[in-house]
Scaffold this active site. Structure first.
Site, mmCIF file in Angstrom:
data_model
loop_
_atom_site.group_PDB
_atom_site.id
_atom_site.type_symbol
_atom_site.label_atom_id
_atom_site.label_comp_id
_atom_site.label_asym_id
_atom_site.label_seq_id
_atom_site.Cartn_x
_atom_site.Cartn_y
_atom_site.Cartn_z
ATOM 1 C CD GLU A 1 -1.823 4.660 4.524
ATOM 2 O OE1 GLU A 1 -1.613 5.511 5.413
ATOM 3 O OE2 GLU A 1 -1.478 4.822 3.341
ATOM 4 C CD GLU B 1 2.483 7.652 8.229
ATOM 5 O OE1 GLU B 1 2.364 6.467 7.864
ATOM 6 O OE2 GLU B 1 1.940 8.607 7.632
ATOM 7 C CG HIS C 1 -5.256 7.136 2.878
ATOM 8 N ND1 HIS C 1 -4.808 8.186 2.106
ATOM 9 C CD2 HIS C 1 -4.214 6.789 3.675
ATOM 10 C CE1 HIS C 1 -3.543 8.447 2.411
ATOM 11 N NE2 HIS C 1 -3.156 7.618 3.367
ATOM 12 C CG HIS D 1 -1.957 8.125 7.920
ATOM 13 N ND1 HIS D 1 -2.440 8.201 6.645
ATOM 14 C CD2 HIS D 1 -2.519 9.155 8.600
ATOM 15 C CE1 HIS D 1 -3.263 9.231 6.536
ATOM 16 N NE2 HIS D 1 -3.333 9.821 7.726
#
Length: 294
Positions: free
Chosen positions: A122, A259, A85, A177
């Site tokens: 995030e 993750e 992101h 992430h």
């Protein structure tokens, strides 16, 4: 799962919220090994506030007593780090929602990502972790390239993120992430590319090396952080294979997604918001990449 172009108003950006490699799974295909769920997400803080609030740039703090492999262990290796992101994505909903081709279908250019219940985004977490990881990898002699450093107005799009690794002819690439599953869902997982050969996607040459990278990363990350594999997907071994993520489908180099934990779970969030813990996580990621490349 609620359809939308960004992760605002969604569970997050992992198996439960889309957004792996910055791409939104909202309205897309969920992980084959886990069901979809919804909740809340989207970073709402500025580009600096959370970094300062949660420990600052990892190139400067939290490094006392860190395990340090030989400085030459990664000499000559090129590693591409993709911070999931972008903190500015929330300001460009139209641009990040445009579809791009991922070989097996279409995905949004990018998403906002998720956040902790306290608002730690995030995108801020992944940038901080990426800076820390870069320091560790450089200490071992590697050349480290980012897909972005939070300075672009949005994105880059998921296909561009994959292409940056390809153009660099990276020896390994990793997309960082944090997930946005419901509270009570805990742990980390590594996403591996499925074998796909469709359109612009052809991962047949990288699935084997990527699985080795993912396995080494899983083992080293768990050892460094004491975080268990995710308890909410797959068979609990910390590995998940997917064919619906552009950052993996379009990669020509060994690549995985990590993750790091679930931002929506209080116990995981307490770790993710800790600068001291993020330093451990960065070392674990570096150890996993080093194990793969050496």
């Amino acid at each position: 799962m609620v359809a939308g172009a960004v992760c605002l108003g969604t569970a997050g950006c992992g198996a439960f919220g889309g957004g792996h490699d910055g791409e939104g799974d909202k309205g897309g295909k969920p992980s084959r090994s886990s069901p979809a769920a919804d909740g809340k997400g989207g970073g709402k803080n500025g580009n600096k506030g959370d970094d300062e609030k949660h420990g600052g740039n990892g190139d400067r703090d939290g490094r006392q007593g860190a395990h340090k492999p030989p400085e030459s262990s990664l000499r000559g290796k090129v590693i591409v780090v993709d911070p999931g992101h972008n903190p500015h994505n929330r300001d460009q909903p139209g641009k990040i929602s445009r579809p791009v081709d991922i070989g097996t279908g279409k995905k949004e250019c990018d998403t906002t990502g998720t956040s902790t219940n306290s608002g730690y985004a995030e995108a801020e977490f992944t940038l901080d972790l990426a800076h820390r990881l870069r320091t560790h990898l450089r200490e071992r002699g590697a050349t480290v390239k980012f897909t972005h450093d939070g300075k672009d107005p949005y994105g880059p799009c998921v296909d561009e993120r994959a292409e940056k690794g390809n153009q660099a002819q990276a020896d390994a690439a990793i997309s960082l992430h944090a997930d946005g599953a419901p509270s009570g869902s805990r742990g980390f997982h590594v996403i591996l590319p499925a074998s796909v050969h469709e359109g612009a996607a052809d991962t047949r040459q990288i699935t084997g090396p990527s699985r080795k990278l993912g396995t080494d990363l899983r083992d080293a990350y768990r050892k460094a952080t004491d975080v268990p594999p995710a308890n909410y997907l797959g068979d609990g071994n910390g590995l998940d294979t997917r064919d619906d993520l552009g950052g993996l489908n379009l990669s020509k180099v060994p690549k995985v997604f990590l993750e790091c934990g679930n931002m929506r779970d209080p116990a995981d969030a307490a770790l993710l918001t800790s600068a001291k813990w993020r330093e451990k996580a960065a070392r674990g990621v570096a150890d996993g990449i080093t194990a793969f490349l050496t």
